[in-house]
Design a protein around this motif. Structure first.
Motif, PDB file in Angstrom:
ATOM      1  N   GLU A  54      -6.556 -14.086   3.597  1.00 33.98           N
ATOM      2  CA  GLU A  54      -5.842 -14.854   2.576  1.00 33.98           C
ATOM      3  C   GLU A  54      -4.515 -15.385   3.114  1.00 33.98           C
ATOM      4  OE1 GLU A  54      -4.424 -14.333  -2.080  1.00 33.98           O
ATOM      5  OE2 GLU A  54      -4.491 -12.572  -0.778  1.00 33.98           O
ATOM      6  N   SER A  55      -3.809 -14.572   3.911  1.00 28.96           N
ATOM      7  CA  SER A  55      -2.500 -14.962   4.433  1.00 28.96           C
ATOM      8  C   SER A  55      -2.588 -16.022   5.517  1.00 28.96           C
ATOM      9  CB  SER A  55      -1.779 -13.732   4.992  1.00 28.96           C
ATOM     10  OG  SER A  55      -2.395 -13.280   6.187  1.00 28.96           O
ATOM     11  N   GLY A  56      -3.779 -16.186   6.116  1.00 26.59           N
ATOM     12  CA  GLY A  56      -3.937 -17.138   7.200  1.00 26.59           C
ATOM     13  C   GLY A  56      -3.774 -16.523   8.578  1.00 26.59           C
ATOM     14  N   MET A  57      -3.475 -15.218   8.629  1.00 22.96           N
ATOM     15  CA  MET A  57      -3.427 -14.546   9.936  1.00 22.96           C
ATOM     16  C   MET A  57      -4.803 -14.582  10.595  1.00 22.96           C
ATOM     17  SD  MET A  57      -1.045 -11.247   8.990  1.00 22.96           S
ATOM     18  CE  MET A  57      -1.167 -10.568  10.650  1.00 22.96           C
ATOM     19  N   LEU A  58      -5.849 -14.584   9.756  1.00 26.21           N
ATOM     20  CA  LEU A  58      -7.216 -14.757  10.216  1.00 26.21           C
ATOM     21  C   LEU A  58      -7.829 -15.933   9.470  1.00 26.21           C
ATOM     22  CD1 LEU A  58      -8.441 -11.040  10.154  1.00 26.21           C
ATOM     23  CD2 LEU A  58      -7.888 -12.372  12.198  1.00 26.21           C
ATOM     24  N   ASP A  59      -8.709 -16.666  10.133  1.00 23.16           N
ATOM     25  CA  ASP A  59      -9.418 -17.758   9.464  1.00 23.16           C
ATOM     26  C   ASP A  59     -10.614 -17.226   8.670  1.00 23.16           C
ATOM     27  OD1 ASP A  59      -7.829 -19.913  10.539  1.00 23.16           O
ATOM     28  OD2 ASP A  59      -8.812 -19.515  12.460  1.00 23.16           O
ATOM     29  N   ALA A  60     -11.202 -16.147   9.170  1.00 21.63           N
ATOM     30  CA  ALA A  60     -12.376 -15.564   8.515  1.00 21.63           C
ATOM     31  C   ALA A  60     -12.488 -14.112   8.964  1.00 21.63           C
ATOM     32  CB  ALA A  60     -13.645 -16.334   8.874  1.00 21.63           C
ATOM     33  N   GLY A  61     -13.250 -13.329   8.197  1.00 23.58           N
ATOM     34  CA  GLY A  61     -13.423 -11.932   8.563  1.00 23.58           C
ATOM     35  C   GLY A  61     -14.578 -11.305   7.819  1.00 23.58           C
ATOM     36  N   ILE A  62     -15.070 -10.212   8.354  1.00 22.21           N
ATOM     37  CA  ILE A  62     -16.170  -9.482   7.736  1.00 22.21           C
ATOM     38  C   ILE A  62     -15.619  -8.239   7.063  1.00 22.21           C
ATOM     39  CG2 ILE A  62     -18.277  -8.161   8.223  1.00 22.21           C
ATOM     40  CD1 ILE A  62     -18.839 -10.178  10.482  1.00 22.21           C
ATOM     41  N   THR A  63     -15.947  -8.079   5.798  1.00 19.50           N
ATOM     42  CA  THR A  63     -15.447  -6.955   5.015  1.00 19.50           C
ATOM     43  C   THR A  63     -16.450  -6.641   3.911  1.00 19.50           C
ATOM     44  OG1 THR A  63     -13.530  -6.131   3.755  1.00 19.50           O
ATOM     45  CG2 THR A  63     -14.122  -8.451   3.457  1.00 19.50           C
ATOM     46  N   GLY A  64     -16.063  -5.770   2.992  1.00 17.96           N
ATOM     47  CA  GLY A  64     -16.932  -5.431   1.872  1.00 17.96           C
ATOM     48  C   GLY A  64     -16.491  -6.145   0.607  1.00 17.96           C
ATOM     49  N   LYS A  65     -17.435  -6.428  -0.243  1.00 14.15           N
ATOM     50  CA  LYS A  65     -17.138  -7.024  -1.544  1.00 14.15           C
ATOM     51  C   LYS A  65     -16.156  -6.154  -2.310  1.00 14.15           C
ATOM     52  CE  LYS A  65     -19.481  -7.974  -5.960  1.00 14.15           C
ATOM     53  NZ  LYS A  65     -20.791  -7.935  -6.645  1.00 14.15           N
ATOM     54  N   ASP A  66     -16.278  -4.824  -2.165  1.00 15.07           N
ATOM     55  CA  ASP A  66     -15.408  -3.907  -2.888  1.00 15.07           C
ATOM     56  C   ASP A  66     -13.941  -4.117  -2.532  1.00 15.07           C
ATOM     57  OD1 ASP A  66     -15.969  -3.021  -0.321  1.00 15.07           O
ATOM     58  OD2 ASP A  66     -16.637  -1.027  -0.919  1.00 15.07           O
ATOM     59  N   TRP A  67     -13.640  -4.321  -1.239  1.00 12.53           N
ATOM     60  CA  TRP A  67     -12.244  -4.453  -0.832  1.00 12.53           C
ATOM     61  C   TRP A  67     -11.683  -5.826  -1.152  1.00 12.53           C
ATOM     62  CZ3 TRP A  67     -10.570  -0.012  -0.894  1.00 12.53           C
ATOM     63  CH2 TRP A  67     -11.310   1.065  -0.390  1.00 12.53           C
ATOM     64  N   THR A  68     -12.531  -6.840  -1.178  1.00  7.40           N
ATOM     65  CA  THR A  68     -12.063  -8.157  -1.624  1.00  7.40           C
ATOM     66  C   THR A  68     -11.682  -8.092  -3.097  1.00  7.40           C
ATOM     67  OG1 THR A  68     -13.495  -9.257  -0.010  1.00  7.40           O
ATOM     68  CG2 THR A  68     -12.676 -10.594  -1.825  1.00  7.40           C
ATOM     69  N   MET A  69     -12.484  -7.384  -3.886  1.00  9.67           N
ATOM     70  CA  MET A  69     -12.177  -7.209  -5.310  1.00  9.67           C
ATOM     71  C   MET A  69     -10.947  -6.329  -5.508  1.00  9.67           C
ATOM     72  SD  MET A  69     -15.986  -6.694  -6.939  1.00  9.67           S
ATOM     73  CE  MET A  69     -15.293  -6.370  -8.570  1.00  9.67           C
ATOM     74  N   GLU A  70     -10.835  -5.290  -4.698  1.00 15.03           N
ATOM     75  CA  GLU A  70      -9.694  -4.374  -4.812  1.00 15.03           C
ATOM     76  C   GLU A  70      -8.381  -5.095  -4.559  1.00 15.03           C
ATOM     77  OE1 GLU A  70      -7.440  -0.726  -5.038  1.00 15.03           O
ATOM     78  OE2 GLU A  70      -9.300  -1.475  -5.912  1.00 15.03           O
ATOM     79  N   ASN A  71      -8.363  -5.950  -3.549  1.00 17.06           N
ATOM     80  CA  ASN A  71      -7.140  -6.658  -3.176  1.00 17.06           C
ATOM     81  C   ASN A  71      -6.900  -7.907  -4.008  1.00 17.06           C
ATOM     82  OD1 ASN A  71      -6.590  -4.830  -1.074  1.00 17.06           O
ATOM     83  ND2 ASN A  71      -7.933  -5.937   0.328  1.00 17.06           N
ATOM     84  N   GLU A  72      -7.894  -8.293  -4.828  1.00 13.51           N
ATOM     85  CA  GLU A  72      -7.808  -9.513  -5.644  1.00 13.51           C
ATOM     86  C   GLU A  72      -7.415 -10.702  -4.762  1.00 13.51           C
ATOM     87  OE1 GLU A  72      -4.999  -7.919  -8.583  1.00 13.51           O
ATOM     88  OE2 GLU A  72      -6.631  -8.025 -10.043  1.00 13.51           O
ATOM     89  N   SER A  73      -8.016 -10.756  -3.592  1.00 14.62           N
ATOM     90  CA  SER A  73      -7.647 -11.772  -2.599  1.00 14.62           C
ATOM     91  C   SER A  73      -8.226 -13.136  -2.946  1.00 14.62           C
ATOM     92  CB  SER A  73      -8.147 -11.343  -1.213  1.00 14.62           C
ATOM     93  OG  SER A  73      -7.625 -10.083  -0.860  1.00 14.62           O
TER      94      SER A  73
END
Length: 290
Positions: free
Chosen positions: A59-78
């Protein structure tokens, strides 16, 4: 030269992700005590990150893309774009689930009975939203690890924990009373990066090859020689993604028949094919199915 900054998840998904990229055509080489592995693609720059933090970096732009879990995307409200769901069949055949569990001797049997109770979890924000939507007042505390022990020791009345088979939860004498959510592996992208035509195309190319490698994970190719009078019988036995490929052998009344099937079908199918007249049966693995 343009470069896409990609996050590789640290921990349980790390090895499977690197193996998946290798099967897809990229060699990612981990360096000792280094969070920036080498990759044999000058258009790609990789970083090792915890899945819990991946969506924030994207989200911050430090990375263009990344692999993660749906749970952590929801947790961070990114505010990121989910560009692909990835089914990591080599990691688990079952989806990852977040469940609410209580001690086995607890009188609590329903979620409603947790009103006013203490809950320990690493998934604080998702848990808080869940109970808020139910209009319930609960005391939620962040767990730094060994979450099951919080309930066993009496530090919490219940926990919200991730599981696949529930074996660890049962081993600690806990009992699941509710499934909070299912999660899966996702490739997420920075929204601004997706507005860049080159980066979008690079991300789409990666998705195409990753999905192709995942699709090929549990299927194999099967090839055999078949006499002319057995072709129809053999084809009737063969499952395939489309129709089997049939080609006449040079100056012979035999045909080469080739198909792609699920790996688990081979052990039952090959004896049937042999009895039906097939010869020279070859099974081979596949890297990708696009």
């Amino acid at each position: 030269m343009s470069v896409l900054k990609l996050g590789i998840p640290k921990g349980s998904l790390e090895k499977a992700t690197i193996e998946l990229f290798e099967k897809s055509g990229w060699q990612i080489k981990l360096m000792s005590r280094n969070y920036f592995p080498e990759v044999d693609d000058p258009e790609l720059s990789c970083s090792i990150c915890r899945p819990q933090e991946m969506s924030r970096y994207v989200e911050s732009g430090m990375l263009d893309a990344g692999i993660t879990g749906k749970d952590w995307t929801m947790e961070n409200e990114s505010d990121v774009e989910v560009v692909a769901d990835l089914v990591y069949s080599k990691v688990s055949k079952k989806p990852t689930r977040w469940v609410i569990a209580v001690p086995g001797n607890s009188e609590i049997t329903t979620v409603e009975q947790l009103n006013g109770k203490r809950i320990s979890t690493e998934l604080v924000n998702v848990t808080r939203r869940f109970f808020a939507e139910k209009g319930m007042d609960v005391d939620i505390s962040f767990s730094w690890g060994a979450t099951e022990a919080k309930a066993v020791s009496g530090l919490a009345d219940a926990i919200v924990e991730v599981t696949e088979t529930e074996s660890t939860i049962r081993a600690h004498g806990l009992r699941v009373i509710h499934e909070l959510m299912e999660s899966n592996v996702q490739l997420v992208a920075n929204k601004a990066a997706l507005q860049d035509p080159w980066k979008r195309e690079k991300i789409e190319n990666i998705i195409l090859l990753l999905q192709g490698a995942l699709r090929a994970d549990r299927i194999v190719g099967l090839k055999m020689n078949v006499p002319q009078d057995s072709v129809d019988t053999i084809i009737a036995l063969l499952p395939s993604l489309n129709a089997p490929t049939v080609a006449k052998l040079y100056k012979q009344d035999w045909f080469s028949v080739e198909t792609v099937i699920s790996e688990h079908q081979v052990r039952d199918l090959v004896p049937q094919l042999k009895r039906a007249g097939a010869e020279g049966i070859i099974e081979y693995t596949l890297n990708k199915v696009i």
